[in-house]
Design an enzyme around this catalytic site. Structure first.
Site, PDB file in Angstrom:
ATOM      1  N   TYR A  52       0.868  -1.193   0.075  1.00 20.10           N
ATOM      2  CA  TYR A  52      -0.108   0.042   0.100  1.00 20.10           C
ATOM      3  C   TYR A  52       0.774   1.393   0.053  1.00 20.10           C
ATOM      4  O   TYR A  52       0.176   2.478   0.065  1.00 20.10           O
ATOM      5  CB  TYR A  52      -0.895   0.117   1.326  1.00 20.10           C
ATOM      6  CG  TYR A  52      -1.858  -1.200   1.266  1.00 20.10           C
ATOM      7  CD1 TYR A  52      -2.811  -1.389   0.266  1.00 20.10           C
ATOM      8  CD2 TYR A  52      -1.654  -2.112   2.185  1.00 20.10           C
ATOM      9  CE1 TYR A  52      -3.675  -2.423   0.092  1.00 20.10           C
ATOM     10  CE2 TYR A  52      -2.737  -3.118   2.315  1.00 20.10           C
ATOM     11  CZ  TYR A  52      -3.640  -3.387   1.276  1.00 20.10           C
ATOM     12  OH  TYR A  52      -4.374  -4.327   1.201  1.00 20.10           O
ATOM     13  N   HIS A  79     -14.984  -6.497  -2.521  1.00 22.12           N
ATOM     14  CA  HIS A  79     -15.095  -8.189  -2.820  1.00 22.12           C
ATOM     15  C   HIS A  79     -16.328  -8.814  -2.351  1.00 22.12           C
ATOM     16  O   HIS A  79     -16.592  -9.990  -2.797  1.00 22.12           O
ATOM     17  CB  HIS A  79     -13.755  -8.898  -2.208  1.00 22.12           C
ATOM     18  CG  HIS A  79     -12.344  -7.942  -2.413  1.00 22.12           C
ATOM     19  ND1 HIS A  79     -12.050  -7.830  -3.848  1.00 22.12           N
ATOM     20  CD2 HIS A  79     -11.707  -7.510  -1.614  1.00 22.12           C
ATOM     21  CE1 HIS A  79     -10.821  -7.126  -3.569  1.00 22.12           C
ATOM     22  NE2 HIS A  79     -10.560  -7.005  -2.285  1.00 22.12           N
ATOM     23  N   ASP A 107     -25.509  -1.961  -5.213  1.00 22.80           N
ATOM     24  CA  ASP A 107     -26.653  -1.224  -5.414  1.00 22.80           C
ATOM     25  C   ASP A 107     -26.543   0.135  -5.066  1.00 22.80           C
ATOM     26  O   ASP A 107     -27.182   1.029  -6.043  1.00 22.80           O
ATOM     27  CB  ASP A 107     -27.644  -1.788  -4.277  1.00 22.80           C
ATOM     28  CG  ASP A 107     -28.096  -3.345  -4.833  1.00 22.80           C
ATOM     29  OD1 ASP A 107     -27.624  -3.686  -5.775  1.00 22.80           O
ATOM     30  OD2 ASP A 107     -28.501  -4.079  -3.951  1.00 22.80           O
ATOM     31  N   HIS A 150      -7.639   0.294  -6.829  1.00 22.59           N
ATOM     32  CA  HIS A 150      -7.148  -0.015  -5.707  1.00 22.59           C
ATOM     33  C   HIS A 150      -5.583   0.191  -5.740  1.00 22.59           C
ATOM     34  O   HIS A 150      -4.799   0.311  -6.875  1.00 22.59           O
ATOM     35  CB  HIS A 150      -6.899  -1.574  -5.700  1.00 22.59           C
ATOM     36  CG  HIS A 150      -8.470  -2.133  -5.704  1.00 22.59           C
ATOM     37  ND1 HIS A 150      -9.270  -2.235  -4.831  1.00 22.59           N
ATOM     38  CD2 HIS A 150      -9.583  -2.263  -6.732  1.00 22.59           C
ATOM     39  CE1 HIS A 150     -10.770  -2.391  -4.952  1.00 22.59           C
ATOM     40  NE2 HIS A 150     -10.529  -2.479  -6.199  1.00 22.59           N
ATOM     41  N   ARG A 190      -9.542 -11.814  -3.745  1.00 25.12           N
ATOM     42  CA  ARG A 190      -9.377 -10.398  -3.906  1.00 25.12           C
ATOM     43  C   ARG A 190      -9.847  -9.888  -5.340  1.00 25.12           C
ATOM     44  O   ARG A 190      -9.742  -8.875  -6.006  1.00 25.12           O
ATOM     45  CB  ARG A 190      -8.201  -9.753  -3.563  1.00 25.12           C
ATOM     46  CG  ARG A 190      -7.861  -9.628  -2.058  1.00 25.12           C
ATOM     47  CD  ARG A 190      -6.628  -8.756  -1.844  1.00 25.12           C
ATOM     48  NE  ARG A 190      -6.124  -9.189  -0.487  1.00 25.12           N
ATOM     49  CZ  ARG A 190      -6.506  -8.821   0.730  1.00 25.12           C
ATOM     50  NH1 ARG A 190      -7.130  -7.663   0.564  1.00 25.12           N
ATOM     51  NH2 ARG A 190      -5.956  -9.136   1.856  1.00 25.12           N
TER      52      ARG A 190
HETATM   53  C1  DQA Z   1      -7.262  -2.283  -1.604  1.00 24.24           C
HETATM   54  C2  DQA Z   1      -7.435  -3.769  -1.847  1.00 24.24           C
HETATM   55  C3  DQA Z   1      -8.287  -4.716  -0.894  1.00 24.24           C
HETATM   56  O1  DQA Z   1      -8.361  -6.011  -1.249  1.00 24.24           O
HETATM   57  C4  DQA Z   1      -7.979  -4.530   0.446  1.00 24.24           C
HETATM   58  O2  DQA Z   1      -8.935  -5.068   1.273  1.00 24.24           O
HETATM   59  C5  DQA Z   1      -7.983  -3.267   0.826  1.00 24.24           C
HETATM   60  C6  DQA Z   1      -7.172  -2.106  -0.163  1.00 24.24           C
HETATM   61  C7  DQA Z   1      -6.192  -1.747  -2.322  1.00 24.24           C
HETATM   62  O3  DQA Z   1      -6.424  -0.417  -2.298  1.00 24.24           O
HETATM   63  O4  DQA Z   1      -5.301  -2.222  -2.622  1.00 24.24           O
HETATM   64  O5  DQA Z   1      -8.282  -2.770   1.841  1.00 24.24           O
HETATM   65  O6  DQA Z   1      -8.527  -1.824  -2.125  1.00 24.24           O
END
Ligand code: DQA
Length: 152
Positions: free
Chosen positions: A27, A84, A91, A104, A115
Site C-alpha cells: 500500500y 469483494h 446497489d 486499488h 481479492r
Molecule cells: C485495496 C485492496 C483490498 O483487497 C483491500 O482489502 C484493501 C485495499 C487496495 O487499495 O489495494 O483494503 O482496496
C-alpha cells in the site's frame, strides 16, 4: 475559453484510514491525508475539483452514495475489502448513477483469489489496480476524458 470544472468524489472505504500503518509493500507509505493532498494537487492541474470521504462503516458509505445527487459529477472509489463482497455498496453505486472508476493501490488480481472478485467492477467504466498512489493520477485523467466525452 474557460474549461468546465467538474467535481470528482473520491471515496475510500474500510481500513483505508490506516494507510501508513498497513504493509508498505502493498500500500506504500503515504498516510490517507497525504494521499488526499497528492490527489487534490493532481486534480487541480487537470482543472478538476475534488471531494473526499472515508468511513469504516458500510452503511455510512452507502448513505454517502445516496446523498451525492448534484454534489459530484463522477466517483473514484476504493471500497477496500468491501469491493469483494458488499452487494449493498454495489446497489448504492448503481443508484448514484454517476460515471465511476474502481481503484486499488495494490494489485488485487495477483493476490489472494478472493481479492479478484469485485462486486462493483461492471458498474465502473475502468478499474485501476497495483499502481499505488500514481493510479489516482491515471484515474483523474481518464475521468476527465470520460466527462468531456459524455458531456460533449
Ligand atoms: C485495496 C485492496 C483490498 O483487497 C483491500 O482489502 C484493501 C485495499 C487496495 O487499495 O489495494 O483494503 O482496496
Amino acid at each position: 475559453m474557460t474549461r468546465r470544472r467538474y467535481t470528482i468524489e473520491v471515496m475510500h472505504g474500510v481500513n483505508l484510514d490506516q494507510l501508513g500503518r498497513r504493509d508498505p509493500l502493498l500500500y506504500g507509505t503515504l498516510t490517507l491525508p497525504e494521499l488526499e493532498r497528492q490527489i487534490e494537487g493532481q486534480a487541480e492541474q487537470l482543472e478538476l475539483g475534488t471531494r473526499f470521504f472515508q468511513t469504516n462503516h458500510e452503511g455510512a458509505f452507502v448513505e454517502h452514495l445516496h446523498g451525492l445527487g448534484e454534489e459530484a459529477d463522477a466517483i473514484i472509489l476504493n471500497p477496500g475489502s468491501w469491493t469483494h463482497y458488499a452487494w449493498a455498496i454495489r446497489d448504492a453505486l448503481e443508484i448514484a448513477a454517476l460515471p465511476a472508476i474502481e481503484i486499488h493501490l495494490s494489485d488485487v488480481e495477483h493476490r489472494e483469489p478472493w481479492r479478484r472478485v469485485s462486486v462493483i467492477r461492471d458498474l465502473c467504466f475502468t478499474t485501476i489496480s497495483g499502481r499505488g498512489p500514481d493510479g489516482y493520477l491515471d484515474a483523474l485523467s481518464q475521468m476527465r476524458e470520460e466527462l468531456d466525452r459524455v458531456r460533449a
